[in-house]
Design a protein around this motif. Structure first.
Motif, mmCIF file in Angstrom:
data_model
loop_
_atom_site.group_PDB
_atom_site.id
_atom_site.type_symbol
_atom_site.label_atom_id
_atom_site.label_comp_id
_atom_site.label_asym_id
_atom_site.label_seq_id
_atom_site.Cartn_x
_atom_site.Cartn_y
_atom_site.Cartn_z
ATOM 1 N N ARG A 215 0.842 -1.192 0.000
ATOM 2 C CA ARG A 215 0.000 0.000 0.000
ATOM 3 C C ARG A 215 0.877 1.241 0.000
ATOM 4 N N GLN A 216 0.293 2.309 -0.517
ATOM 5 C CA GLN A 216 1.008 3.587 -0.541
ATOM 6 C C GLN A 216 0.041 4.703 -0.210
ATOM 7 N N ALA A 217 0.338 5.375 0.885
ATOM 8 C CA ALA A 217 -0.458 6.516 1.311
ATOM 9 C C ALA A 217 0.133 7.788 0.704
ATOM 10 N N PRO A 218 -0.667 8.844 0.583
ATOM 11 C CA PRO A 218 -0.162 10.093 0.004
ATOM 12 C C PRO A 218 1.068 10.608 0.750
ATOM 13 N N GLY A 219 2.110 10.904 0.014
ATOM 14 C CA GLY A 219 3.319 11.438 0.616
ATOM 15 C C GLY A 219 4.205 10.430 1.313
ATOM 16 N N LYS A 220 3.835 9.153 1.216
ATOM 17 C CA LYS A 220 4.620 8.109 1.885
ATOM 18 C C LYS A 220 5.122 7.095 0.866
ATOM 19 N N GLU A 221 6.120 6.347 1.279
ATOM 20 C CA GLU A 221 6.640 5.298 0.418
ATOM 21 C C GLU A 221 5.711 4.092 0.435
ATOM 22 N N ARG A 222 5.824 3.314 -0.614
ATOM 23 C CA ARG A 222 5.052 2.086 -0.675
ATOM 24 C C ARG A 222 5.536 1.137 0.411
ATOM 25 N N GLU A 223 4.610 0.511 1.113
ATOM 26 C CA GLU A 223 4.975 -0.414 2.174
ATOM 27 C C GLU A 223 4.297 -1.763 1.963
ATOM 28 N N TRP A 224 5.006 -2.776 2.364
ATOM 29 C CA TRP A 224 4.483 -4.134 2.275
ATOM 30 C C TRP A 224 3.436 -4.345 3.358
ATOM 31 N N VAL A 225 2.369 -5.076 3.021
ATOM 32 C CA VAL A 225 1.276 -5.316 3.946
ATOM 33 C C VAL A 225 1.175 -6.800 4.309
ATOM 34 N N ALA A 226 1.117 -7.662 3.288
ATOM 35 C CA ALA A 226 0.925 -9.091 3.533
ATOM 36 C C ALA A 226 1.393 -9.873 2.316
ATOM 37 N N ALA A 227 1.654 -11.157 2.542
ATOM 38 C CA ALA A 227 2.074 -12.024 1.441
ATOM 39 C C ALA A 227 1.644 -13.446 1.718
ATOM 40 N N ILE A 228 1.521 -14.201 0.637
ATOM 41 C CA ILE A 228 1.192 -15.615 0.750
ATOM 42 C C ILE A 228 2.049 -16.374 -0.252
ATOM 43 N N ARG A 229 2.647 -17.440 0.241
ATOM 44 C CA ARG A 229 3.423 -18.297 -0.640
ATOM 45 C C ARG A 229 2.459 -19.237 -1.355
ATOM 46 N N TRP A 230 2.454 -19.177 -2.664
ATOM 47 C CA TRP A 230 1.498 -19.956 -3.417
ATOM 48 C C TRP A 230 1.733 -21.448 -3.243
ATOM 49 N N SER A 231 2.988 -21.850 -3.061
ATOM 50 C CA SER A 231 3.314 -23.272 -3.032
ATOM 51 C C SER A 231 2.774 -23.978 -1.800
ATOM 52 N N ASP A 232 2.806 -23.295 -0.632
ATOM 53 C CA ASP A 232 2.388 -23.976 0.594
ATOM 54 C C ASP A 232 1.344 -23.209 1.382
ATOM 55 N N LYS B 160 -9.546 -20.039 -8.989
ATOM 56 C CA LYS B 160 -9.884 -18.766 -9.617
ATOM 57 C C LYS B 160 -8.657 -17.917 -9.908
ATOM 58 N N ASN B 161 -7.482 -18.416 -9.548
ATOM 59 C CA ASN B 161 -6.250 -17.655 -9.750
ATOM 60 C C ASN B 161 -6.365 -16.273 -9.109
ATOM 61 N N THR B 162 -6.892 -16.261 -7.906
ATOM 62 C CA THR B 162 -7.203 -15.008 -7.228
ATOM 63 C C THR B 162 -6.692 -15.034 -5.799
ATOM 64 N N VAL B 163 -6.190 -13.904 -5.359
ATOM 65 C CA VAL B 163 -5.780 -13.741 -3.973
ATOM 66 C C VAL B 163 -6.619 -12.627 -3.359
ATOM 67 N N TYR B 164 -6.908 -12.761 -2.067
ATOM 68 C CA TYR B 164 -7.774 -11.822 -1.383
ATOM 69 C C TYR B 164 -7.045 -11.194 -0.198
ATOM 70 N N LEU B 165 -7.506 -10.032 0.187
ATOM 71 C CA LEU B 165 -7.044 -9.405 1.421
ATOM 72 C C LEU B 165 -8.285 -8.958 2.179
ATOM 73 N N GLN B 166 -8.628 -9.704 3.218
ATOM 74 C CA GLN B 166 -9.738 -9.336 4.089
ATOM 75 C C GLN B 166 -9.219 -8.361 5.135
ATOM 76 N N MET B 167 -9.819 -7.191 5.182
ATOM 77 C CA MET B 167 -9.356 -6.146 6.086
ATOM 78 C C MET B 167 -10.459 -5.831 7.082
ATOM 79 N N ASN B 168 -10.194 -6.091 8.340
ATOM 80 C CA ASN B 168 -11.154 -5.829 9.409
ATOM 81 C C ASN B 168 -10.608 -4.770 10.350
ATOM 82 N N SER B 169 -11.495 -4.221 11.154
ATOM 83 C CA SER B 169 -11.096 -3.205 12.146
ATOM 84 C C SER B 169 -10.250 -2.115 11.503
ATOM 85 N N LEU B 170 -10.711 -1.625 10.396
ATOM 86 C CA LEU B 170 -9.934 -0.643 9.640
ATOM 87 C C LEU B 170 -9.763 0.654 10.416
ATOM 88 N N LYS B 171 -8.618 1.268 10.211
ATOM 89 C CA LYS B 171 -8.262 2.520 10.867
ATOM 90 C C LYS B 171 -7.991 3.577 9.811
#
Length: 122
Positions: A37-54, A75-86
């Protein structure tokens, strides 16, 4: 090879959103998938990842316990469920695919989606 991110929007603090990233052009059965993710005026930051193999998942400390990354191989699709958003979660969210093992680094990803805006109001 294309990654199509969707699911962003405007939500109140404490709410939830689910982002989707659909891959087309090839099967990502051996690719690691990440969300950044990248917020205005900030650098891009890593949020989450999933290894497809395992299916192992990894999270930034700032989202651990609130966000969940998952995949649907059929479906060749990855999801990011985001709860308790701030409000601090407000950013453009990007999905990415790559083969390198350092899943927290943007340099490990070769393919990027176009981004989807997430705005969390206070």
């Amino acid at each position: 090879v294309q990654l199509q991110a969707s699911g962003g929007g405007l939500v109140q603090a404490g709410g939830s959103l689910r982002l989707s990233c659909a891959a087309s052009g090839r099967t990502f059965s051996t690719y690691n998938m990440g969300w950044f993710r990248q917020a205005p005026g900030k650098e891009r930051e890593w949020v989450a990842a999933i290894r497809w193999s395992d299916g192992n998942t990894y999270y930034a400390d700032s989202v651990k316990g609130r966000f969940t990354i998952s995949r649907d191989a059929a479906k060749n699709t990855v999801y990011l469920q985001m709860n308790s958003l701030k409000p601090d979660d407000t950013a453009v969210y990007y999905c990415a695919a790559g083969l390198r093992v350092a899943v927290r680094s943007s340099a490990s990803y070769d393919y990027w989606g176009q981004g989807t805006q997430v705005t969390v109001s206070s």
